[in-house]
Design an enzyme around this catalytic site. Structure first.
Site, mmCIF file in Angstrom:
data_model
loop_
_atom_site.group_PDB
_atom_site.id
_atom_site.type_symbol
_atom_site.label_atom_id
_atom_site.label_comp_id
_atom_site.label_asym_id
_atom_site.label_seq_id
_atom_site.Cartn_x
_atom_site.Cartn_y
_atom_site.Cartn_z
ATOM 1 N N LYS A 130 10.266 9.616 -6.308
ATOM 2 C CA LYS A 130 11.067 10.119 -5.191
ATOM 3 C C LYS A 130 12.366 10.729 -5.708
ATOM 4 O O LYS A 130 12.854 10.338 -6.759
ATOM 5 C CB LYS A 130 11.430 8.947 -4.257
ATOM 6 C CG LYS A 130 10.275 8.393 -3.464
ATOM 7 C CD LYS A 130 10.715 7.224 -2.591
ATOM 8 C CE LYS A 130 9.563 6.629 -1.796
ATOM 9 N NZ LYS A 130 8.997 7.539 -0.803
ATOM 10 N N ARG A 190 -0.684 2.246 1.646
ATOM 11 C CA ARG A 190 -2.075 2.199 2.099
ATOM 12 C C ARG A 190 -2.972 1.549 1.055
ATOM 13 O O ARG A 190 -3.987 0.934 1.385
ATOM 14 C CB ARG A 190 -2.548 3.614 2.464
ATOM 15 C CG ARG A 190 -2.409 4.593 1.327
ATOM 16 C CD ARG A 190 -2.442 6.050 1.812
ATOM 17 N NE ARG A 190 -1.209 6.454 2.495
ATOM 18 C CZ ARG A 190 -1.011 7.654 3.025
ATOM 19 N NH1 ARG A 190 -1.951 8.585 2.973
ATOM 20 N NH2 ARG A 190 0.117 7.931 3.626
HETATM 21 N N1 BES Z 1 7.622 3.874 1.879
HETATM 22 C C1 BES Z 1 7.275 5.240 2.019
HETATM 23 C C2 BES Z 1 7.429 5.743 3.453
HETATM 24 C C3 BES Z 1 8.822 5.967 3.926
HETATM 25 C C4 BES Z 1 9.547 7.051 3.504
HETATM 26 C C5 BES Z 1 9.378 5.128 4.858
HETATM 27 C C6 BES Z 1 10.825 7.279 3.978
HETATM 28 C C7 BES Z 1 10.649 5.349 5.356
HETATM 29 C C8 BES Z 1 11.381 6.424 4.910
HETATM 30 C C9 BES Z 1 5.813 5.446 1.626
HETATM 31 O O1 BES Z 1 5.363 4.642 0.604
HETATM 32 C C10 BES Z 1 5.692 6.852 1.182
HETATM 33 O O2 BES Z 1 6.284 7.189 0.188
HETATM 34 N N2 BES Z 1 4.915 7.647 1.904
HETATM 35 C C11 BES Z 1 4.713 9.014 1.576
HETATM 36 C C12 BES Z 1 3.249 9.311 1.773
HETATM 37 C C13 BES Z 1 2.826 10.660 1.257
HETATM 38 C C14 BES Z 1 2.996 10.731 -0.246
HETATM 39 C C15 BES Z 1 1.390 10.913 1.640
HETATM 40 C C16 BES Z 1 5.568 9.871 2.502
HETATM 41 O O3 BES Z 1 5.710 9.533 3.676
HETATM 42 O O4 BES Z 1 6.121 10.853 2.021
HETATM 43 MN MN MN Z 2 5.766 5.469 -1.298
#
Ligand code: BES
Ligand code: MN
Ligand code: ZN
Length: 494
Positions: free
Chosen positions: A277, A351
């Site tokens: 990230k 997931r």
């Molecule tokens: N924990 C994050 C989701 C998240 C992001 C929650 C920002 C709250 C604020 C999750 O693990 C994630 O990174 N999801 C990705 C999924 C994508 C790569 C398909 C997302 O939402 O960008």
């Molecule tokens: Mn994530």
């Protein structure tokens, strides 16, 4: 905090501070009218002066309280009269407690529900929850914390007719929900170097120790390997911190009764892994275990309330870190269900840990499985910070959860789970991929999970937008503990 109940003439109640509602039409009603009469029109005069609050949540403190047994009046604006709701009650009371928190009163009496259309038991429950959540502080890691609030007692001023047993039950539910939310908030707020998978396991052990009907089992990495949890293991493999699978069960009914299973995402820090990230706000990914925290919070409340039903909390807990041993985009893993997954994006890790937890849940032959997860940024885009996203394959379960959300003021909005949301998860190399299009991303995530539920009644709560607040009031909210507890209580004895 204590919550005594007071019935009888409002203006005669001895209290350090009477919390009184004022509506924007300037008409005095209920307890406020009784106080005004006893004080020979002092409140009506204040209203005429234009200085009385009326906008929802605004407050005015009055110390000249002649004729009444209260040392102070705290007039609280309650907005428009007529559609006074539980939500308004909590907003108004929350503002009053916020003000009293740093004041001199050790005790106050709320008359906000005295003349309201709400059932006295609901007034009690919501008042307790609101008061305790407004007083919540997280300062265990500050070397110099603010002095604790002096406010230690909130009396509930109710009409004579209020059924004492029902009110007491409302207070009990409010206290249980508040304790559960406080636990979820503490776990969420703790830094990721403290709140590790082992820390979550210790929190579960502490809950199990408190109640006879509660039992805990904690699996380690070797156990996960034996069970074939390749999806969960692929997320933890880049981390030095050991993973845990926590199973906390409550037995409140015969072992023949199928349990409700709650599965909480427990990523104690989500860097994204190799699909790392960006730096801004990455610290907030310590909150990526809030699903797990809400399961532990709900289980604590269940322990306090001892409903007649069986509940199992399952928490897959690990870190998502980049390293030389971390999963690469392109890797293919085998989940516990036997299905293979191509990891396109290591940041779609929630997931992966949940799919193995859901497969594991099947051994309990549950009546339903509800997973709770900070799963997708897309859900935040869709619903903001107001509603939890509810995805569900069963009409009865969806209805029960939405009703629980309404009653508990812990809102949820139904989102679609059509199978076409899975089209972009197609893989040329494995059964399917772990991530697809960004468009409709919350439903794509739900679709991935749905491939593991195998005929069970299942609901997925995406709490990415509601589990914590950012900016000045940064911190965990404790959501959706109120929703979960309300839902579980609705099944009590059924
Ligand atoms: N924990 C994050 C989701 C998240 C992001 C929650 C920002 C709250 C604020 C999750 O693990 C994630 O990174 N999801 C990705 C999924 C994508 C790569 C398909 C997302 O939402 O960008
Ligand atoms: Mn994530
Ligand atoms: Zn995550």
């Amino acid at each position: 905090m204590e919550f005594p109940v007071k019935t009888g003439a409002p203006a005669r109640q001895r209290t350090e501070c009477a919390i009184l509602p004022v509506f924007d039409d300037g008409q005095l009603r209920g307890a406020t009218k009784d106080f005004d009469r006893a004080a020979r029109g002092a409140i009506a005069k204040l209203v005429r002066s234009g200085d009385a609050p009326s906008r929802l949540g605004t407050c005015t403190m009055v110390h000249r309280t002649q004729g009444t047994a209260a040392a102070r009046w705290l007039l609280v604006g309650c907005g428009k009269h007529g559609d006074f709701s539980a939500k308004r009650l909590t907003t108004a009371l929350g503002a009053a407690i916020h003000l009293l928190r740093t004041g001199g009163a050790k005790e106050a009496t709320s008359f906000l529900g005295y003349d309201s259309p709400l059932a006295p038991a609901d007034v009690a429950r919501h008042s307790v929850e609101t008061a305790r959540s407004s007083l919540y502080r997280f300062d265990e890691l500050k070397s110099r914390s603010d002095p604790p609030s002096r406010l230690a007692r909130l009396a509930l001023g109710l009409k004579d007719g209020a059924n004492a047993n029902e009110v007491r039950a409302g207070i009990k539910v409010g206290n249980a929900v508040a304790s559960g939310s406080d636990l979820a908030r503490d776990l969420g707020n703790r830094p990721p170097n403290v709140c590790t998978p082992s820390h979550l396991a210790d929190a579960a052990r502490n809950i199990a120790k408190r109640y006879k009907r509660m039992e805990v089992k904690v699996l380690d990495e070797a156990d996960m390997r034996k069970l074939g949890m390749g999806a969960l293991l692929s997320v933890t493999q880049g981390a030095d911190e050991p993973p845990r699978l926590i199973v906390l069960s409550y037995r409140g009914a015969s072992p023949k009764e199928a349990p409700v299973v709650l599965c909480g995402k427990g990523v104690t820090f989500d860097t994204g892994g190799i699909s790392i990230k960006p730096a801004p706000k990455m610290d907030e990914m310590k909150f990526d275990m809030c699903g797990a925290g809400s399961v532990l919070g709900a289980m604590l409340a269940v322990g306090d309330l001892q409903p007649t039903l069986n509940v199992v909390g399952i928490i897959p807990a690990c870190e998502n870190m980049p390293s030389g041993r971390a999963t690469r985009p392109g890797d293919i893993i085998k989940s516990m269900s036997g299905q293979t997954v191509e990891i396109i994006n290591t940041d779609a890790e929630g997931r992966l840990i949940l799919c193995d937890a859901i497969t594991y849940a099947k051994r309990f032959k549950p009546r339903c499985v509800i997973d709770i997860a900070t799963l997708t940024g897309a859900c935040v885009v869709a619903l903001g910070h107001v509603y939890t996203g509810l995805f569900c394959n069963d009409e009865q379960l969806a209805k029960a959860l939405l009703e629980a959300a309404d009653r508990s003021l812990d809102l949820a909005w139904r989102m679609p789970v059509h199978e076409e949301y899975g089209d972009s998860l197609r893989s040329n190399f494995a059964d399917f991929a772990n991530s697809g299009t960004r468009d409709g991303g919350a439903s794509v995530g739900a679709n991935f999970l749905s491939r593991f539920v195998d005929g069970l009644a299942w609901a997925h709560l995406d709490i990415a937008g509601v589990a914590w607040r950012a900016n000045a009031n940064k911190g965990a909210t404790g959501r959706p503990v109120p929703l979960l507890v309300d839902y579980l209580l609705s099944l009590d004895g059924q």
